[in-house]
Motif scaffolding. Structure first.
Motif, PDB file in Angstrom:
ATOM      1  N   MET A  56       0.832  -1.171   0.001  1.00 37.78           N
ATOM      2  CA  MET A  56       0.098  -0.077   0.156  1.00 37.78           C
ATOM      3  C   MET A  56       0.910   1.175  -0.030  1.00 37.78           C
ATOM      4  N   LEU A  57       2.005   1.419   0.815  1.00 36.63           N
ATOM      5  CA  LEU A  57       2.875   2.465   0.893  1.00 36.63           C
ATOM      6  C   LEU A  57       3.656   2.650  -0.510  1.00 36.63           C
ATOM      7  N   LEU A  61       3.024   5.950  -2.897  1.00 33.53           N
ATOM      8  CA  LEU A  61       3.995   6.830  -3.678  1.00 33.53           C
ATOM      9  C   LEU A  61       3.855   6.754  -5.017  1.00 33.53           C
ATOM     10  N   PHE A  62       3.465   5.744  -5.843  1.00 34.36           N
ATOM     11  CA  PHE A  62       3.201   5.832  -7.201  1.00 34.36           C
ATOM     12  C   PHE A  62       2.167   6.615  -7.632  1.00 34.36           C
ATOM     13  N   GLU A  63       1.097   6.420  -6.740  1.00 32.22           N
ATOM     14  CA  GLU A  63      -0.188   7.285  -7.184  1.00 32.22           C
ATOM     15  C   GLU A  63       0.076   8.836  -7.037  1.00 32.22           C
ATOM     16  N   PHE A  74      -4.103  14.083   0.479  1.00 30.10           N
ATOM     17  CA  PHE A  74      -3.727  12.863  -0.093  1.00 30.10           C
ATOM     18  C   PHE A  74      -3.035  11.811   1.021  1.00 30.10           C
ATOM     19  N   TRP A  75      -1.705  12.416   1.628  1.00 29.40           N
ATOM     20  CA  TRP A  75      -1.153  11.488   2.618  1.00 29.40           C
ATOM     21  C   TRP A  75      -2.159  11.256   3.643  1.00 29.40           C
ATOM     22  N   CYS A  76      -2.804  12.108   4.332  1.00 31.88           N
ATOM     23  CA  CYS A  76      -3.727  12.046   5.541  1.00 31.88           C
ATOM     24  C   CYS A  76      -4.821  11.052   5.073  1.00 31.88           C
ATOM     25  N   ALA A 140       1.528  13.394   8.113  1.00 32.30           N
ATOM     26  CA  ALA A 140       0.727  11.857   7.765  1.00 32.30           C
ATOM     27  C   ALA A 140       1.848  11.221   6.971  1.00 32.30           C
ATOM     28  N   PHE A 141       2.494  11.736   6.050  1.00 36.75           N
ATOM     29  CA  PHE A 141       3.852  11.149   5.281  1.00 36.75           C
ATOM     30  C   PHE A 141       4.750  10.693   6.304  1.00 36.75           C
TER      31      PHE A 141
END
Length: 174
Positions: A56-57, A61-63, A74-76, A140-141
């Motif tokens: 998922m991580l 990163l790709f997304e 996004f990161w949240c 979040a990241f």
């Protein structure tokens, strides 16, 4: 809207395929230390959460590089999704094994795929909703990165409690 749905469906497929492959990675690489960082080194619940976390991580990163920058949340959202999955896997596992008194491999697989699907569905709903996230994306990241580091550390130095114990060999970590 359709773009996000398609990306999330692809994320589920990626997580399902890579998570399944990671289950066997440690053994296939003759117990490589590098493989140990991202794949289970034993049959403990802790080690099996890696099957969800790292795919998922990586996919997040790709997304992010393609469309995530468009969303301040996004990161949240990814943090909430990944942490939800990390909490659901042991909760479901310990609930059903507590009820029936044994672990069933086929049901553990159902849990993995079910949780991955549910997490991507929840993330999709959050992306499509207009709610704000209280955790700044940068924080979040960082929390996700720290979580990865915790996986690395506990692979080699796990606390000696049942959550980290291989139920088959009764050993801990690498």
């Amino acid at each position: 809207m359709k773009k996000i749905i398609n990306w999330q469906i692809a994320g589920f497929a990626f997580t399902a395929i890579i998570g399944t492959a990671f289950h066997f990675l440690f053994d296939l690489t003759n117990e490589s230390i590098v493989a140990a960082l991202v794949s289970p080194v034993n049959e403990s619940i802790w080690e099996h959460i890696k099957l969800l976390f790292f795919p998922m991580l990586v996919y997040a990163l790709f997304e992010y590089s393609f469309w995530g920058k468009e969303y301040a949340r996004f990161w949240c959202i990814k943090l909430k999704g990944i942490l939800t999955g990390m909490a659901l896997i042991p909760t479901l596992y310990y609930t059903y094994t507590g009820i029936i008194g044994e672990s069933l491999d086929w049901f553990n697989i159902v849990i993995f795929f079910g949780v991955a699907g549910l997490v991507y569905l929840v993330e999709t709903k959050m992306f499509l909703g207009n709610k704000t996230c209280r955790i700044p994306s940068e924080y979040a990241f960082v929390i996700l990165c720290i979580s990865g580091i915790v996986f690395f550390v506990f692979t080699f130095y796990p606390p000696e409690i049942p959550f980290f114990q291989d139920p088959v060999s009764k050993t801990y970590g690498f």
